[in-house]
Design a protein around this motif. Structure first.
Motif, PDB file in Angstrom:
ATOM      1  N   ASN A 231      44.452  48.619  32.209  1.00 22.98           N
ATOM      2  CA  ASN A 231      45.174  49.737  32.500  1.00 22.98           C
ATOM      3  C   ASN A 231      44.599  50.349  33.946  1.00 22.98           C
ATOM      4  OD1 ASN A 231      46.904  49.946  30.413  1.00 22.98           O
ATOM      5  ND2 ASN A 231      45.788  51.338  29.359  1.00 22.98           N
ATOM      6  N   LEU A 232      43.120  50.327  33.746  1.00 18.71           N
ATOM      7  CA  LEU A 232      42.459  51.103  34.967  1.00 18.71           C
ATOM      8  C   LEU A 232      42.477  50.087  36.311  1.00 18.71           C
ATOM      9  CD1 LEU A 232      39.394  52.373  33.146  1.00 18.71           C
ATOM     10  CD2 LEU A 232      41.221  53.639  34.026  1.00 18.71           C
ATOM     11  N   LEU A 233      42.574  48.522  36.166  1.00 26.19           N
ATOM     12  CA  LEU A 233      42.666  47.937  37.092  1.00 26.19           C
ATOM     13  C   LEU A 233      44.081  47.971  37.685  1.00 26.19           C
ATOM     14  CD1 LEU A 233      40.834  44.486  36.251  1.00 26.19           C
ATOM     15  CD2 LEU A 233      39.834  46.570  37.506  1.00 26.19           C
ATOM     16  N   HIS A 234      45.089  48.220  36.913  1.00 32.89           N
ATOM     17  CA  HIS A 234      46.364  48.446  37.416  1.00 32.89           C
ATOM     18  C   HIS A 234      46.416  49.920  38.069  1.00 32.89           C
ATOM     19  CE1 HIS A 234      50.539  50.056  36.437  1.00 32.89           C
ATOM     20  NE2 HIS A 234      50.963  48.641  36.958  1.00 32.89           N
ATOM     21  N   ASP A 235      46.024  51.011  37.424  1.00 31.09           N
ATOM     22  CA  ASP A 235      46.163  52.282  37.804  1.00 31.09           C
ATOM     23  C   ASP A 235      45.234  52.660  38.906  1.00 31.09           C
ATOM     24  OD1 ASP A 235      47.872  52.287  35.734  1.00 31.09           O
ATOM     25  OD2 ASP A 235      46.803  53.682  34.465  1.00 31.09           O
ATOM     26  N   GLU A 236      44.026  52.368  38.803  1.00 38.02           N
ATOM     27  CA  GLU A 236      43.218  53.066  39.947  1.00 38.02           C
ATOM     28  C   GLU A 236      42.802  52.060  40.992  1.00 38.02           C
ATOM     29  OE1 GLU A 236      39.635  54.279  37.649  1.00 38.02           O
ATOM     30  OE2 GLU A 236      40.719  55.769  36.493  1.00 38.02           O
ATOM     31  N   GLN A 237      43.011  50.710  40.801  1.00 39.52           N
ATOM     32  CA  GLN A 237      42.543  49.780  41.583  1.00 39.52           C
ATOM     33  C   GLN A 237      43.989  48.944  42.550  1.00 39.52           C
ATOM     34  OE1 GLN A 237      38.752  47.751  41.233  1.00 39.52           O
ATOM     35  NE2 GLN A 237      38.395  48.957  39.383  1.00 39.52           N
ATOM     36  N   GLY A 238      44.982  49.216  41.800  1.00 35.91           N
ATOM     37  CA  GLY A 238      46.142  48.511  42.368  1.00 35.91           C
ATOM     38  C   GLY A 238      46.362  47.095  42.330  1.00 35.91           C
ATOM     39  N   ALA A 239      45.521  46.626  41.155  1.00 35.39           N
ATOM     40  CA  ALA A 239      45.697  45.293  40.673  1.00 35.39           C
ATOM     41  C   ALA A 239      46.912  44.721  39.848  1.00 35.39           C
ATOM     42  CB  ALA A 239      44.464  44.843  39.873  1.00 35.39           C
ATOM     43  N   LYS A 240      47.137  43.444  39.973  1.00 32.48           N
ATOM     44  CA  LYS A 240      48.217  43.138  39.226  1.00 32.48           C
ATOM     45  C   LYS A 240      48.001  42.216  37.964  1.00 32.48           C
ATOM     46  CE  LYS A 240      51.629  41.367  42.044  1.00 32.48           C
ATOM     47  NZ  LYS A 240      52.387  40.109  42.878  1.00 32.48           N
ATOM     48  N   ILE A 241      48.609  42.712  36.868  1.00 37.91           N
ATOM     49  CA  ILE A 241      48.108  41.976  35.520  1.00 37.91           C
ATOM     50  C   ILE A 241      49.038  40.764  35.333  1.00 37.91           C
ATOM     51  CG2 ILE A 241      47.445  42.182  33.156  1.00 37.91           C
ATOM     52  CD1 ILE A 241      46.061  44.112  35.268  1.00 37.91           C
ATOM     53  N   VAL A 242      48.669  39.721  35.468  1.00 37.09           N
ATOM     54  CA  VAL A 242      49.739  38.371  35.373  1.00 37.09           C
ATOM     55  C   VAL A 242      49.776  37.816  34.168  1.00 37.09           C
ATOM     56  CG1 VAL A 242      50.001  37.979  37.984  1.00 37.09           C
ATOM     57  CG2 VAL A 242      48.096  37.076  36.634  1.00 37.09           C
ATOM     58  N   ALA A 243      48.725  37.958  33.358  1.00 35.53           N
ATOM     59  CA  ALA A 243      48.684  37.184  31.949  1.00 35.53           C
ATOM     60  C   ALA A 243      47.959  37.813  31.051  1.00 35.53           C
ATOM     61  CB  ALA A 243      48.050  35.781  31.958  1.00 35.53           C
ATOM     62  N   LEU A 244      48.349  38.053  29.852  1.00 36.53           N
ATOM     63  CA  LEU A 244      47.541  38.823  28.790  1.00 36.53           C
ATOM     64  C   LEU A 244      47.888  38.163  27.406  1.00 36.53           C
ATOM     65  CD1 LEU A 244      49.273  42.516  28.974  1.00 36.53           C
ATOM     66  CD2 LEU A 244      46.889  41.836  29.538  1.00 36.53           C
TER      67      LEU A 244
END
Ligand code: NAD
Length: 420
Positions: A231-244
């Motif tokens: 959530n934080l890498l996505h929301d605060e740093q604009g990263a793209k979560i490609v696999a989970l």
């Protein structure tokens, strides 16, 4: 232990890591022996009444590894594969973790062999209260302070705090951390591990010249730590979560997964698998996803000599404890993959636990902003301290973090002296 060959003993791994640093620091036999041995270990076998009226005997452990720098601190894990050697290793790692972020604690850990997924809330409460009672003479705000770990949570801590307080005859909020806010928990504790991890990922990316905006992220283990990092890498740093992934399997989407939507889906269905618009992949494929940052956030021993050369990340940020075996570390080093070692990368949790304990002892509570600012200061400063050691000794980050931590523990042992 899940997902590992039975031959791998986590405590042997922990001891090998100590030897590497002891050689580097030329530590003599006596100090090295102290570092390689847990100070105290308690094993308890205790009965728990089940919902059908029968009772079962469970086994639990509490290991206080080293208390040279202060009271010991460490989580309690509920898992069918808990073993004394696993708890010893986790307690050793807690010792180094508290030292690497320079908070005034030694390290400990606890665990109960049980299958919480197949126990009712009532059974879990009775197990927790009886375990707390069995270890009550071994813990305390000035002695050893438990916290949540795998399959334990703030409710578990509330039961432990209440059981301990009932035995004392007054409320002792500082006996555990990770409590609900209403019982003296700290703002920001729930997401502290993931938040701390996101700060060190940001610092490493800055140093390596990786832009976090649009950076590709793969996360193994979408639980407490893994979901917050996502959530934080996505929301605060604009990263793209490609696999989970979680224990039931993995999912991918090269266009990016919205971690909040995945969290909601997992909440409803019990797993990330089947999330609309995602492709199902195996856990092994999650680890091998081409990405900027791979975040192992599940269990230990996930990256070994067998799969390390297939990792295609620039940074491996260890939200989990002990996910990388020493052979895999070497492979990452050779391949130029930057590892953010567990004792630093997931130290945000214990740091805010320390803040919680300090607030409980003072009876004076901080705002979320104050907590997060202090956490950021600790994580950014500790990352810089680790990098200084890495450069000074020409070693990779894990060894550098161990050098920093073990040197601090050794200083405390030496200056206190050996009793009597
Ligand atoms: P958690 O129970 O909330 O999450 C664990 C997640 O891992 C779950 O989603 C589970 O489904 C998944 N999982 C289990 N086996 C898996 C497998 N084989 N492959 C993929 N996923 C799998 O636990 P957590 O609190 O997030 O802890 C995760 C790791 O982080 C542990 O190593 C723990 O010791 C470490 N850690 C947690 C904290 C904290 O504050 N929560 C602090 C420091 C370290």
């Amino acid at each position: 232990m899940a997902n590992q060959s039975p031959a791998v003993n986590p405590f042997e791994t922990a001891q090998r890591q100590i030897d590497i640093v002891a050689d580097l620091l030329q530590l003599n036999g006596g100090v090295r022996q102290v570092l390689k041995h847990p100070k105290r270990e308690l094993t308890v076998n205790f009965p728990v009444r089940m919902d059908d009226g029968s009772f079962r005997v469970y086994t639990g452990y509490r290991v206080q590894y080293n208390m040279a720098r202060g009271p010991t601190k460490g989580g309690i894990r509920y898992h069918p594969q808990v073993s004394l050697d696993e708890v010893r290793a986790l307690a050793a790692w807690m010792t180094w973790k508290c030292a690497v972020v320079n908070i005034p604690y030694g390290g400990s850990k606890g665990g109960v062999i049980c299958d919480p997924k197949h126990m009712s809330p009532g059974e879990l409460e009775r197990l927790t209260r009886r375990f707390a009672s069995e270890i009550s003479s071994f813990i305390g705000p000035e002695v050893d302070i438990p916290a949540p770990d795998v399959y334990t949570d703030s409710q578990t801590m509330a039961w432990i705090m209440d059981t301990y307080s009932m035995q004392k005859g007054y409320s002792v909020p500082g006996v555990v951390t990770g409590k609900p806010i209403s019982l003296g928990g700290s703002e920001g504790r729930g997401e502290a591990t993931g938040r701390g991890c996101s700060y060190v990922i940001r610092e490493a990316a800055k140093e390596l010249g990786i832009k976090m905006k649009g950076a590709l992220i793969a996360v193994q283990g979408f639980g407490n730590a893994g979901s917050v990092v996502s959530n934080l890498l996505h929301d605060e740093q604009g990263a793209k979560i490609v696999a989970l992934s979680d224990s039931k399997g993995g999912i991918s989407n090269p266009d990016g997964l919205n971690p909040h939507a995945v969290e909601e889906y997992k909440h409803k269905t019990g797993s990330v698998v089947g999330f609309p618009g995602s492709k199902p992949i195996s856990n092994e494929e999650v680890l091998q996803t081409p990405c900027d940052v791979l975040v192992p956030a599940a269990l230990e021993n996930q990256l070994s000599a067998k799969n390390a050369d297939k990792v295609r990340a620039k940074i491996v940020a260890e939200a989990a404890n002990g996910p990388t075996l020493p052979e895999a570390d070497e492979i990452f080093f050779q391949k130029g993959i930057t590892v953010l070692p567990d004792i630093l990368a997931n130290a945000g949790g214990v740091t805010v636990s320390y803040f919680e304990w300090a607030q409980d002892l003072q009876g004076f509570f901080w705002t979320l902003d104050e907590v997060n600012q202090r956490l950021e200061r600790v994580m950014v400063g500790s990352y810089a301290d680790m990098r200084k050691q890495a450069k000074a000794h020409s070693v990779h980050n894990r060894t550098a973090a161990y050098v920093l931590a073990i040197q601090r523990v050794v200083d405390a042992i030496r200056i206190r002296g050996i009793y009597p």
